[in-house]
Design a protein around this motif. Structure first.
Motif, PDB file in Angstrom:
ATOM      1  N   ASP A 136       0.158  -1.229  -0.168  1.00  0.00           N
ATOM      2  CA  ASP A 136       0.055   0.028  -0.313  1.00  0.00           C
ATOM      3  C   ASP A 136       1.096   1.428  -0.390  1.00  0.00           C
ATOM      4  OD1 ASP A 136      -3.047  -0.175  -0.426  1.00  0.00           O
ATOM      5  OD2 ASP A 136      -2.808  -1.415   1.772  1.00  0.00           O
ATOM      6  N   VAL A 137       0.402   1.907  -0.175  1.00  0.00           N
ATOM      7  CA  VAL A 137       1.259   4.135  -0.904  1.00  0.00           C
ATOM      8  C   VAL A 137       0.177   4.990  -0.193  1.00  0.00           C
ATOM      9  CG1 VAL A 137       2.191   4.918  -2.232  1.00  0.00           C
ATOM     10  CG2 VAL A 137       1.763   2.809  -2.672  1.00  0.00           C
ATOM     11  N   ASP A 141      -0.152  12.585   4.936  1.00  0.00           N
ATOM     12  CA  ASP A 141      -0.885  12.656   6.252  1.00  0.00           C
ATOM     13  C   ASP A 141      -1.662  11.337   6.634  1.00  0.00           C
ATOM     14  OD1 ASP A 141      -2.305  12.622   3.344  1.00  0.00           O
ATOM     15  OD2 ASP A 141      -3.399  14.631   4.028  1.00  0.00           O
ATOM     16  N   GLY A 142      -1.607  10.000   6.217  1.00  0.00           N
ATOM     17  CA  GLY A 142      -1.350   9.157   6.376  1.00  0.00           C
ATOM     18  C   GLY A 142      -2.934   8.169   5.611  1.00  0.00           C
ATOM     19  N   LYS A 143      -3.038   9.433   4.354  1.00  0.00           N
ATOM     20  CA  LYS A 143      -4.204   9.271   3.511  1.00  0.00           C
ATOM     21  C   LYS A 143      -3.949   7.591   2.766  1.00  0.00           C
ATOM     22  CE  LYS A 143      -6.853  13.400   3.732  1.00  0.00           C
ATOM     23  NZ  LYS A 143      -7.525  14.326   3.152  1.00  0.00           N
ATOM     24  N   PRO A 144      -4.204   6.553   2.294  1.00  0.00           N
ATOM     25  CA  PRO A 144      -4.409   6.367   1.107  1.00  0.00           C
ATOM     26  C   PRO A 144      -3.954   6.527  -0.458  1.00  0.00           C
ATOM     27  CG  PRO A 144      -5.605   5.038   2.210  1.00  0.00           C
ATOM     28  CD  PRO A 144      -5.986   6.549   2.380  1.00  0.00           C
ATOM     29  N   LEU A 145      -3.091   6.021  -1.425  1.00  0.00           N
ATOM     30  CA  LEU A 145      -3.427   6.890  -2.150  1.00  0.00           C
ATOM     31  C   LEU A 145      -4.004   5.883  -3.469  1.00  0.00           C
ATOM     32  CD1 LEU A 145      -1.455   8.443  -4.787  1.00  0.00           C
ATOM     33  CD2 LEU A 145      -0.248   7.396  -4.810  1.00  0.00           C
ATOM     34  N   HIS A 146      -4.879   6.437  -4.419  1.00  0.00           N
ATOM     35  CA  HIS A 146      -6.041   6.257  -4.882  1.00  0.00           C
ATOM     36  C   HIS A 146      -4.960   5.804  -6.302  1.00  0.00           C
ATOM     37  CE1 HIS A 146      -9.320   4.944  -7.371  1.00  0.00           C
ATOM     38  NE2 HIS A 146      -9.367   5.787  -7.536  1.00  0.00           N
ATOM     39  N   LYS A 202       0.549  12.446  -9.569  1.00  0.00           N
ATOM     40  CA  LYS A 202       1.304  13.580  -9.999  1.00  0.00           C
ATOM     41  C   LYS A 202      -0.632  15.060  -9.239  1.00  0.00           C
ATOM     42  CE  LYS A 202       0.941  17.653 -13.505  1.00  0.00           C
ATOM     43  NZ  LYS A 202       0.885  17.388 -14.782  1.00  0.00           N
ATOM     44  N   LYS A 203      -1.370  13.424  -9.420  1.00  0.00           N
ATOM     45  CA  LYS A 203      -2.818  14.712  -7.878  1.00  0.00           C
ATOM     46  C   LYS A 203      -1.940  14.537  -6.963  1.00  0.00           C
ATOM     47  CE  LYS A 203      -6.621  12.305 -11.629  1.00  0.00           C
ATOM     48  NZ  LYS A 203      -7.901  11.107 -10.657  1.00  0.00           N
ATOM     49  N   VAL A 204      -1.066  13.758  -6.717  1.00  0.00           N
ATOM     50  CA  VAL A 204      -0.549  13.722  -4.711  1.00  0.00           C
ATOM     51  C   VAL A 204       0.634  14.788  -5.147  1.00  0.00           C
ATOM     52  CG1 VAL A 204      -2.010  12.301  -3.817  1.00  0.00           C
ATOM     53  CG2 VAL A 204       0.288  11.837  -4.362  1.00  0.00           C
TER      54      VAL A 204
END
Length: 262
Positions: A136-137, A141-146, A202-204
């Motif tokens: 998982d990535v 801030d601890g949010k999973p990368l979609h 790129k979104k993050v």
């Protein structure tokens, strides 16, 4: 840095939470009123520091600390209490600290400066990567990368495993689609997968974690906080977090730890 905290009294937990957030604003913090919930979180996702109220219903903070030390012997345990009769028990558990209530940000900061197992943060990282268990990535801030495509996530997993080594498009295709011919159709599909991967990064704001050159890709390890990389550096927390599962959802990763014996 991941911090867990527990106190079965709502007001006390609120005060502890506010003090930690003020003292360590960049930490990933999760708080609980039930000790069993904190233990479950530590078992599933680990943590660097645990703040434990000692007087709780059902299980004391000292008893909880013993269970947490089984999860990770190098977890920093900081007891929080209004009484001092448990000081001896806490020290025998090699606790990192002991805070008397009322808790303040100043007391938290003082303990953070004197951890038994210091946490050395990597500077400049853009993503946190978990390889042990399922891959998982996460953003910082601890949010999973979609990832829009599951295969895009798998490509990224393979690049992470290669730890900065350059991977050709053909090599990636052979790993992910070993039984399929490497023809023009396959090449076009791989390009779509990689394009989707870069779009998700790129979104993050993390597209720089992947280096692109003609017909090859690699990750920049210095921009990743990765348990696998820490494991290879013999980081105590990462070694203890490894439970014989590595990128469990990917068949090609089954053999990756055959050479390690700890």
């Amino acid at each position: 840095m991941k911090i867990l905290a527990v106190d079965d009294e709502a007001l006390a937990l609120e005060m502890l939470t506010e003090a930690i957030e003020e003292a360590v604003p960049d930490a990933e913090l999760k708080v609980f009123q039930k000790p069993t919930q904190l233990l479950e979180e530590a078992q599933q996702n680990g943590c660097d520091i645990a703040f434990l109220d000692i007087h709780m219903r059902g299980i004391t903070g000292v008893e909880l600390a013993k269970k947490l030390k089984e999860v990770n012997p190098k977890m920093n345990i900081i007891f929080v209490t209004g009484f001092d009769e448990y000081t001896g028990d806490a020290m025998r558990l090699h606790a990192s600290g002991y805070i008397m209530k009322p808790v303040t940000a100043e007391k938290i900061a003082e303990e953070m400066e004197d951890l038994r197992f210091p946490i050395v943060p990597k500077s400049g990282v853009l993503l946190r990567v978990q390889c042990f268990g399922n891959f998982d990535v996460f953003t910082l801030d601890g949010k999973p990368l979609h990832f829009e495509r599951s295969r895009s996530k798998e490509v990224f997993a393979y690049l992470v495993h290669r730890q900065g080594s350059s991977c050709t498009i053909k090599e990636i295709a052979a790993t992910l689609f070993e039984d399929m011919p490497y023809d023009k159709k396959q090449q076009a599909y791989i390009q779509k997968i990689m394009s989707a991967m870069m779009k998700s990064l790129k979104k993050v704001g993390a597209e720089k974690v992947v280096n692109k050159s003609y017909n090859s890709l690699s990750v920049n390890p210095s921009l990743l906080d990765c348990d696998y990389y820490r494991f290879k550096e013999l980081d105590g927390g990462a070694v203890n977090a490894y439970q014989n599962e590595y990128m469990a959802q990917y068949y090609w990763a089954d053999f990756m730890f055959d050479d390690y014996d700890y």
